[in-house]
Design a protein around this motif. Structure first.
Motif, PDB file in Angstrom:
ATOM      1  N   GLN A  14       0.810  -1.218   0.000  1.00  0.00           N
ATOM      2  CA  GLN A  14       0.000   0.000   0.000  1.00  0.00           C
ATOM      3  C   GLN A  14       0.847   1.274   0.000  1.00  0.00           C
ATOM      4  N   HIS A  15       2.165   1.117   0.017  1.00  0.00           N
ATOM      5  CA  HIS A  15       3.028   2.299   0.077  1.00  0.00           C
ATOM      6  C   HIS A  15       2.818   3.222  -1.127  1.00  0.00           C
ATOM      7  N   GLY A  16       2.718   2.628  -2.310  1.00  0.00           N
ATOM      8  CA  GLY A  16       2.521   3.432  -3.516  1.00  0.00           C
ATOM      9  C   GLY A  16       1.218   4.203  -3.488  1.00  0.00           C
ATOM     10  N   GLN A  17       0.154   3.544  -3.001  1.00  0.00           N
ATOM     11  CA  GLN A  17      -1.144   4.202  -2.895  1.00  0.00           C
ATOM     12  C   GLN A  17      -1.071   5.381  -1.931  1.00  0.00           C
ATOM     13  N   LEU A  18      -0.367   5.202  -0.807  1.00  0.00           N
ATOM     14  CA  LEU A  18      -0.221   6.288   0.157  1.00  0.00           C
ATOM     15  C   LEU A  18       0.550   7.458  -0.450  1.00  0.00           C
ATOM     16  N   LYS A  19       1.657   7.153  -1.113  1.00  0.00           N
ATOM     17  CA  LYS A  19       2.460   8.220  -1.725  1.00  0.00           C
ATOM     18  C   LYS A  19       1.627   9.019  -2.721  1.00  0.00           C
ATOM     19  N   TYR A  20       0.845   8.317  -3.533  1.00  0.00           N
ATOM     20  CA  TYR A  20      -0.017   8.978  -4.508  1.00  0.00           C
ATOM     21  C   TYR A  20      -1.001   9.917  -3.799  1.00  0.00           C
ATOM     22  N   ALA A  21      -1.666   9.408  -2.763  1.00  0.00           N
ATOM     23  CA  ALA A  21      -2.704  10.177  -2.083  1.00  0.00           C
ATOM     24  C   ALA A  21      -2.140  11.359  -1.308  1.00  0.00           C
ATOM     25  N   CYS A  22      -0.904  11.241  -0.833  1.00  0.00           N
ATOM     26  CA  CYS A  22      -0.315  12.323  -0.031  1.00  0.00           C
ATOM     27  C   CYS A  22      -0.138  13.612  -0.827  1.00  0.00           C
ATOM     28  N   ALA A  23      -0.106  13.513  -2.144  1.00  0.00           N
ATOM     29  CA  ALA A  23       0.018  14.721  -2.961  1.00  0.00           C
ATOM     30  C   ALA A  23      -1.179  15.638  -2.796  1.00  0.00           C
ATOM     31  N   PHE A  24      -2.297  15.091  -2.292  1.00  0.00           N
ATOM     32  CA  PHE A  24      -3.531  15.870  -2.192  1.00  0.00           C
ATOM     33  C   PHE A  24      -3.838  16.357  -0.776  1.00  0.00           C
ATOM     34  N   ILE A  25      -2.942  16.128   0.180  1.00  0.00           N
ATOM     35  CA  ILE A  25      -3.281  16.493   1.562  1.00  0.00           C
ATOM     36  C   ILE A  25      -3.109  17.980   1.833  1.00  0.00           C
ATOM     37  N   ASP A  31       7.541  17.839  -2.187  1.00  0.00           N
ATOM     38  CA  ASP A  31       8.151  16.577  -2.602  1.00  0.00           C
ATOM     39  C   ASP A  31       7.709  15.478  -1.643  1.00  0.00           C
ATOM     40  N   ILE A  32       7.570  14.263  -2.194  1.00  0.00           N
ATOM     41  CA  ILE A  32       7.181  13.106  -1.391  1.00  0.00           C
ATOM     42  C   ILE A  32       8.096  11.946  -1.758  1.00  0.00           C
ATOM     43  N   GLN A  33       8.723  11.352  -0.779  1.00  0.00           N
ATOM     44  CA  GLN A  33       9.609  10.211  -1.021  1.00  0.00           C
ATOM     45  C   GLN A  33       9.368   9.146   0.045  1.00  0.00           C
ATOM     46  N   PHE A 238      -6.628  15.429 -12.934  1.00  0.00           N
ATOM     47  CA  PHE A 238      -5.652  16.179 -12.150  1.00  0.00           C
ATOM     48  C   PHE A 238      -5.049  15.232 -11.113  1.00  0.00           C
ATOM     49  N   GLU A 239      -3.711  15.108 -11.115  1.00  0.00           N
ATOM     50  CA  GLU A 239      -3.061  14.184 -10.193  1.00  0.00           C
ATOM     51  C   GLU A 239      -1.948  14.852  -9.387  1.00  0.00           C
ATOM     52  N   SER A 240      -1.996  16.195  -9.324  1.00  0.00           N
ATOM     53  CA  SER A 240      -1.114  16.970  -8.452  1.00  0.00           C
ATOM     54  C   SER A 240       0.359  16.642  -8.709  1.00  0.00           C
ATOM     55  N   LYS A 241       1.140  16.442  -7.630  1.00  0.00           N
ATOM     56  CA  LYS A 241       2.566  16.168  -7.790  1.00  0.00           C
ATOM     57  C   LYS A 241       2.831  14.853  -8.516  1.00  0.00           C
ATOM     58  N   ASN A 242       1.820  13.993  -8.608  1.00  0.00           N
ATOM     59  CA  ASN A 242       1.999  12.711  -9.298  1.00  0.00           C
ATOM     60  C   ASN A 242       2.215  12.880 -10.792  1.00  0.00           C
ATOM     61  N   HIS A 243       1.945  14.072 -11.331  1.00  0.00           N
ATOM     62  CA  HIS A 243       2.200  14.288 -12.748  1.00  0.00           C
ATOM     63  C   HIS A 243       3.689  14.232 -13.076  1.00  0.00           C
ATOM     64  N   SER A 244       4.529  14.320 -12.071  1.00  0.00           N
ATOM     65  CA  SER A 244       5.969  14.199 -12.312  1.00  0.00           C
ATOM     66  C   SER A 244       6.376  12.743 -12.530  1.00  0.00           C
ATOM     67  N   ASP A 245       5.490  11.789 -12.191  1.00  0.00           N
ATOM     68  CA  ASP A 245       5.792  10.373 -12.397  1.00  0.00           C
ATOM     69  C   ASP A 245       5.670  10.011 -13.875  1.00  0.00           C
ATOM     70  N   PHE A 246       6.474   9.062 -14.297  1.00  0.00           N
ATOM     71  CA  PHE A 246       6.485   8.614 -15.684  1.00  0.00           C
ATOM     72  C   PHE A 246       5.095   8.131 -16.088  1.00  0.00           C
ATOM     73  N   GLY A 247       4.538   8.728 -17.127  1.00  0.00           N
ATOM     74  CA  GLY A 247       3.278   8.245 -17.676  1.00  0.00           C
ATOM     75  C   GLY A 247       2.024   8.841 -17.084  1.00  0.00           C
ATOM     76  N   ARG A 248       2.125   9.663 -16.025  1.00  0.00           N
ATOM     77  CA  ARG A 248       0.915  10.253 -15.437  1.00  0.00           C
ATOM     78  C   ARG A 248       0.662  11.620 -16.069  1.00  0.00           C
ATOM     79  N   LEU A 249      -0.261  11.651 -17.012  1.00  0.00           N
ATOM     80  CA  LEU A 249      -0.509  12.859 -17.783  1.00  0.00           C
ATOM     81  C   LEU A 249      -1.778  13.566 -17.318  1.00  0.00           C
ATOM     82  N   LEU A 250      -1.754  14.888 -17.438  1.00  0.00           N
ATOM     83  CA  LEU A 250      -2.917  15.707 -17.154  1.00  0.00           C
ATOM     84  C   LEU A 250      -3.974  15.513 -18.236  1.00  0.00           C
ATOM     85  N   ASP A 251      -3.512  15.354 -19.463  1.00  0.00           N
ATOM     86  CA  ASP A 251      -4.353  15.218 -20.648  1.00  0.00           C
ATOM     87  C   ASP A 251      -3.809  14.032 -21.435  1.00  0.00           C
ATOM     88  N   PHE A 252      -4.652  13.020 -21.697  1.00  0.00           N
ATOM     89  CA  PHE A 252      -4.147  11.818 -22.355  1.00  0.00           C
ATOM     90  C   PHE A 252      -5.213  11.204 -23.254  1.00  0.00           C
TER      91      PHE A 252
END
Length: 397
Positions: A14-25, A31-33, A238-252
């Motif tokens: 569940q670590h990945g899910q938490l990291k993703y969600a933390c961008a919205f808190i 930055d989140i690591q 909209f995926e907040s800071k997650n848009h910096s991850d490979f493949g996460r696009l705002l518009d796709f």
């Protein structure tokens, strides 16, 4: 400031899910690591570390709540050669093939743009075309009321791009225009009185291709066993800071094959689609696997919904490896919705609600992943894939 929180209470899966969600808190997250068994959040929130820690722990509670268990299973695995391991994103940007407007928002140029069109055409001819399929074309915007019927507002509220306009009021329109002139142009940092100048949004940007299909079938009674539709559309999330991850696009771009009908019709065609995807992965020799998955529900009952999806095998994802990142991304999904959308949109098979399912292909993600595995030099591409692409190029000129 840096906030460091232990992940002892959270399963590693569940670590990945938490990291993703933390961008919205908090909107001041920088930055989140995740390192070891800790999550580190760099921020400049005026609320301070205690508020950030409280929100992170709230998410940890959400994702660890209950003893539901996560069913895991890989349906098939194709081990491809992956001859290329360079930083494909860096190469695409340095060669000006991709123009980054901001994280998650790109302009795609040749040959990436060619590859996207080839992939979409291939998904139509090699998979969608093997069904008795009808093609449709959808707008990029969707009624908020339609999105409400899909439960998107309550399941994925963080994704939504709202679409509005200035009020139909001469004073408002002229006042807005004058304020922009006086400011010397649009200034993103300047406040904007949304309630005064704009009405509540009637539309949003569409986050998923298949929603328009169900909207178009609302209140209809289908004949025979069912209906299969294919469409490609621009989707927006909209995926907040997650848009910096490979493949996460705002518009796709998302190509979908949508099944609507009797339970057996949808289930049997879904199984056929899985077989066709497996054939394509082997034919193109991409390093990939199809596994049980769940949607990233942003709700307090995440564990219940996600576990139910997995245990009922309602969602599969085709993941392609990204060698230089030593990770993978989901490029396709195969979904079964039962009667959720049949009920929501009053789509009937006789007197009973229709069952729905869909198969999605993220066009940009497929292109990214293939280039990540084989590079930009066509000589390094799998022979079958290269020949099909070149034949397509000759016909498409």
């Amino acid at each position: 400031m840096e906030c460091v929180i232990s992940l002892d209470r959270l399963a590693p899966g569940q670590h990945g899910q938490l990291k993703y969600a933390c961008a919205f808190i908090d909107e001041h997250i920088r930055d989140i690591q995740i390192t070891g068994n800790e999550i580190r959040i760099v921020h400049d929130s005026p609320k301070g570390n205690d508020a950030i820690a409280e929100r992170v722990n709230k998410l940890i509670d959400r994702f660890s709540k209950g003893d539901f268990g996560f069913k895991e299973s890989i349906l098939f695995r194709h081990k491809g050669p992956k001859p290329y391991s360079g930083d494909i994103m860096g190469e695409l940007v340095s060669r000006n093939i991709i123009k980054v407007l901001e994280p998650g928002l790109f302009i795609f140029r040749e040959p990436f743009s060619h590859l996207m069109r080839f992939l979409d055409d291939s998904f139509v001819t090699k998979i969608a075309g093997r069904f008795d399929v009808k093609e449709e074309s959808y707008p990029a915007v969707i009624h908020a009321e339609t999105l409400n019927k899909t439960n998107h507002f309550t399941s994925f509220p963080e994704h939504i791009h709202f679409l509005t306009h200035l009020r139909e009021d001469l004073d408002v329109i002229e006042g807005f225009s004058q304020s922009i002139r006086e400011a010397g142009g649009w200034k993103q940092e300047d406040p904007l009185a949304l309630d005064e100048t704009m009405p509540k949004p009637k539309f949003t940007m569409n986050p998923s291709t298949c929603y328009h299909c169900y909207e178009g079938l609302q209140d209809e009674v289908l004949e025979g066993e069912g209906l299969t539709v294919t469409a490609v559309s621009k989707c927006h999330r909209f995926e907040s800071k997650n848009h910096s991850d490979f493949g996460r696009l705002l518009d796709f771009s998302m190509r979908e094959i949508i099944f609507v009908g009797k339970p057996d019709y949808v289930k049997e065609n879904r199984l056929k689609a899985i077989g066709y995807i497996q054939e394509l992965a082997a034919e193109w020799d991409v390093d990939s696997w199809l596994e049980i998955a769940n949607d990233p529900f942003f709700t307090n009952d995440f564990q219940v919904k996600a576990s139910f999806q997995r245990n009922q095998e309602m969602k599969y994802e085709l993941r392609l490896s990204i060698p230089y990142l030593d990770k993978s991304i989901a490029c396709s999904s195969v979904n079964f919705h039962s009667t959720t959308f049949g009920n929501a949109f009053n789509i009937k098979m006789g007197k009973r609600p229709a069952v729905t399912g869909c198969v999605g292909f993220g066009i940009e993600r497929w292109a990214f992943a293939i280039l990540a595995q084989f590079g930009l030099d066509e000589a390094g591409w799998p022979e079958t894939f290269r020949e099909q692409y070149r034949a397509w190029r000759q016909k498409s000129v």
